[in-house]
Design an enzyme around this catalytic site. Structure first.
Site, mmCIF file in Angstrom:
data_model
loop_
_atom_site.group_PDB
_atom_site.id
_atom_site.type_symbol
_atom_site.label_atom_id
_atom_site.label_comp_id
_atom_site.label_asym_id
_atom_site.label_seq_id
_atom_site.Cartn_x
_atom_site.Cartn_y
_atom_site.Cartn_z
ATOM 1 N N GLY A 101 0.842 -1.195 0.000
ATOM 2 C CA GLY A 101 0.000 0.000 0.000
ATOM 3 C C GLY A 101 0.871 1.236 0.000
ATOM 4 O O GLY A 101 2.064 1.160 0.317
ATOM 5 N N GLN A 142 3.072 9.915 1.640
ATOM 6 C CA GLN A 142 4.411 9.321 1.743
ATOM 7 C C GLN A 142 5.361 9.788 0.645
ATOM 8 O O GLN A 142 6.566 9.678 0.796
ATOM 9 C CB GLN A 142 4.317 7.784 1.740
ATOM 10 C CG GLN A 142 3.639 7.238 2.997
ATOM 11 C CD GLN A 142 3.461 5.746 2.907
ATOM 12 O OE1 GLN A 142 2.506 5.273 2.300
ATOM 13 N NE2 GLN A 142 4.384 4.984 3.486
ATOM 14 N N CYS A 148 5.838 -0.290 7.674
ATOM 15 C CA CYS A 148 5.504 0.898 6.898
ATOM 16 C C CYS A 148 6.733 1.322 6.108
ATOM 17 O O CYS A 148 7.838 1.357 6.642
ATOM 18 C CB CYS A 148 5.070 2.028 7.826
ATOM 19 S SG CYS A 148 4.653 3.545 6.947
ATOM 20 N N LEU A 149 6.529 1.649 4.838
ATOM 21 C CA LEU A 149 7.646 2.076 3.989
ATOM 22 C C LEU A 149 8.273 3.373 4.500
ATOM 23 O O LEU A 149 9.429 3.652 4.192
ATOM 24 C CB LEU A 149 7.171 2.254 2.542
ATOM 25 C CG LEU A 149 6.690 0.963 1.855
ATOM 26 C CD1 LEU A 149 6.049 1.282 0.506
ATOM 27 C CD2 LEU A 149 7.832 -0.034 1.692
ATOM 28 N N HIS A 198 -4.510 1.573 7.550
ATOM 29 C CA HIS A 198 -3.145 2.111 7.664
ATOM 30 C C HIS A 198 -2.948 3.285 6.686
ATOM 31 O O HIS A 198 -2.412 4.332 7.056
ATOM 32 C CB HIS A 198 -2.165 0.958 7.376
ATOM 33 C CG HIS A 198 -0.719 1.315 7.323
ATOM 34 N ND1 HIS A 198 0.201 0.783 8.208
ATOM 35 C CD2 HIS A 198 -0.004 2.100 6.473
ATOM 36 C CE1 HIS A 198 1.408 1.260 7.913
ATOM 37 N NE2 HIS A 198 1.318 2.046 6.859
ATOM 38 N N GLU A 199 -3.431 3.115 5.458
ATOM 39 C CA GLU A 199 -3.253 4.164 4.437
ATOM 40 C C GLU A 199 -4.100 5.395 4.734
ATOM 41 O O GLU A 199 -3.633 6.528 4.549
ATOM 42 C CB GLU A 199 -3.586 3.635 3.036
ATOM 43 C CG GLU A 199 -2.816 2.414 2.576
ATOM 44 C CD GLU A 199 -1.322 2.499 2.785
ATOM 45 O OE1 GLU A 199 -0.776 3.619 2.835
ATOM 46 O OE2 GLU A 199 -0.689 1.441 2.920
ATOM 47 N N HIS A 214 -2.404 7.603 7.152
ATOM 48 C CA HIS A 214 -1.345 8.440 6.564
ATOM 49 C C HIS A 214 -1.922 9.770 6.069
ATOM 50 O O HIS A 214 -1.283 10.816 6.201
ATOM 51 C CB HIS A 214 -0.699 7.744 5.357
ATOM 52 C CG HIS A 214 0.421 6.811 5.692
ATOM 53 N ND1 HIS A 214 1.561 7.213 6.337
ATOM 54 C CD2 HIS A 214 0.592 5.484 5.440
ATOM 55 C CE1 HIS A 214 2.391 6.177 6.466
ATOM 56 N NE2 HIS A 214 1.820 5.110 5.934
HETATM 57 O O1 GNR Z 1 4.020 -2.659 2.671
HETATM 58 C C1 GNR Z 1 3.339 -2.506 3.686
HETATM 59 N N1 GNR Z 1 3.007 -3.590 4.424
HETATM 60 C C2 GNR Z 1 2.094 -3.560 5.483
HETATM 61 C C3 GNR Z 1 2.035 -4.672 6.309
HETATM 62 C C4 GNR Z 1 1.139 -4.706 7.355
HETATM 63 C C5 GNR Z 1 0.295 -3.652 7.568
HETATM 64 C C6 GNR Z 1 0.345 -2.527 6.754
HETATM 65 C C7 GNR Z 1 1.236 -2.485 5.716
HETATM 66 S S1 GNR Z 1 1.276 -1.091 4.670
HETATM 67 C C8 GNR Z 1 2.935 -1.141 4.109
HETATM 68 C C9 GNR Z 1 3.169 -0.105 3.039
HETATM 69 C C10 GNR Z 1 2.986 1.278 3.625
HETATM 70 O O2 GNR Z 1 3.776 1.815 4.344
HETATM 71 N N2 GNR Z 1 1.872 1.882 3.346
HETATM 72 O O3 GNR Z 1 1.616 3.097 3.876
HETATM 73 NI NI NI Z 2 2.705 3.179 5.731
#
Ligand code: GNR
Ligand code: NI
Length: 164
Positions: A46, A51, A91-92, A133-134, A137
């Site tokens: 995601g 980001q 999270c990236l 999660h997104e 952000h």
């Molecule tokens: O790549 C991602 N893996 C992930 C694993 C578990 C819960 C959420 C994520 S999102 C993350 C990519 C990211 O940072 N998206 O904002």
């Molecule tokens: Ni993230």
């Protein structure tokens, strides 16, 4: 086709609240393309526009295991949240950190596609976790905000030291 730079915690720009998208034009289409390219390159499941330092309410997701299933959601809104589930998240924007976080198990969202058409989607499992999660952000929140203050301090120190 362009891979954009991903901001890393504790960059203050990750704390920006993204604005609603009102123009559904070719700029939005190319933003979505760049976000998917950046997400697949990382690789991640995601990515929120925040980001890559674009403060518009756009997210992309692909939680599929086999075939690529790119999804995008513009102006996403959580309509329903049911149950609680714990999952290990990463999270990236917080490289190398993986911690258990609890979130709603099933969700219903409303969003728009690149053409501006409104649709609803129900999700559970990894997809539901990823969408929540997104969306966070877009409101300037990170999953590490849900951890203890001690863990948050350690993560901040570690990332300030490696400065990727
Ligand atoms: O790549 C991602 N893996 C992930 C694993 C578990 C819960 C959420 C994520 S999102 C993350 C990519 C990211 O940072 N998206 O904002
Ligand atoms: Ni993230």
């Amino acid at each position: 086709m362009a891979i954009r730079t991903i901001l890393h915690h504790p960059d203050e720009r990750l704390r920006t609240r993204a604005a609603e998208v009102t123009k559904f034009d070719e700029n939005i289409e190319s933003l979505i393309e760049d976000m998917l390219d950046t997400m697949y390159d990382a690789p991640g499941i995601g990515l929120a526009a925040t980001q890559i330092n674009i403060h518009l309410r756009v997210i992309v997701v692909d939680c599929s295991r086999e075939e690529k299933t790119p999804m995008h959601f513009i102006n996403p809104v959580l309509l329903e949240e049911v149950g609680i589930e714990e999952m290990k998240e990463g999270c990236l924007s917080v490289p190398g950190v993986f911690e258990e976080v609890s979130r709603a198990e099933k969700i219903k969202i409303k969003a728009q596609n690149a053409g501006g058409t409104v649709f609803e989607l129900e999700a559970d499992g990894l997809l539901a976790v990823c969408i929540q999660h997104e969306i966070e952000h877009l409101d300037g929140k990170l999953f590490v905000d849900k951890l203890s203050t001690l863990k948050q301090k350690r993560i901040r120190k570690k990332l300030e030291k490696i400065k990727l």
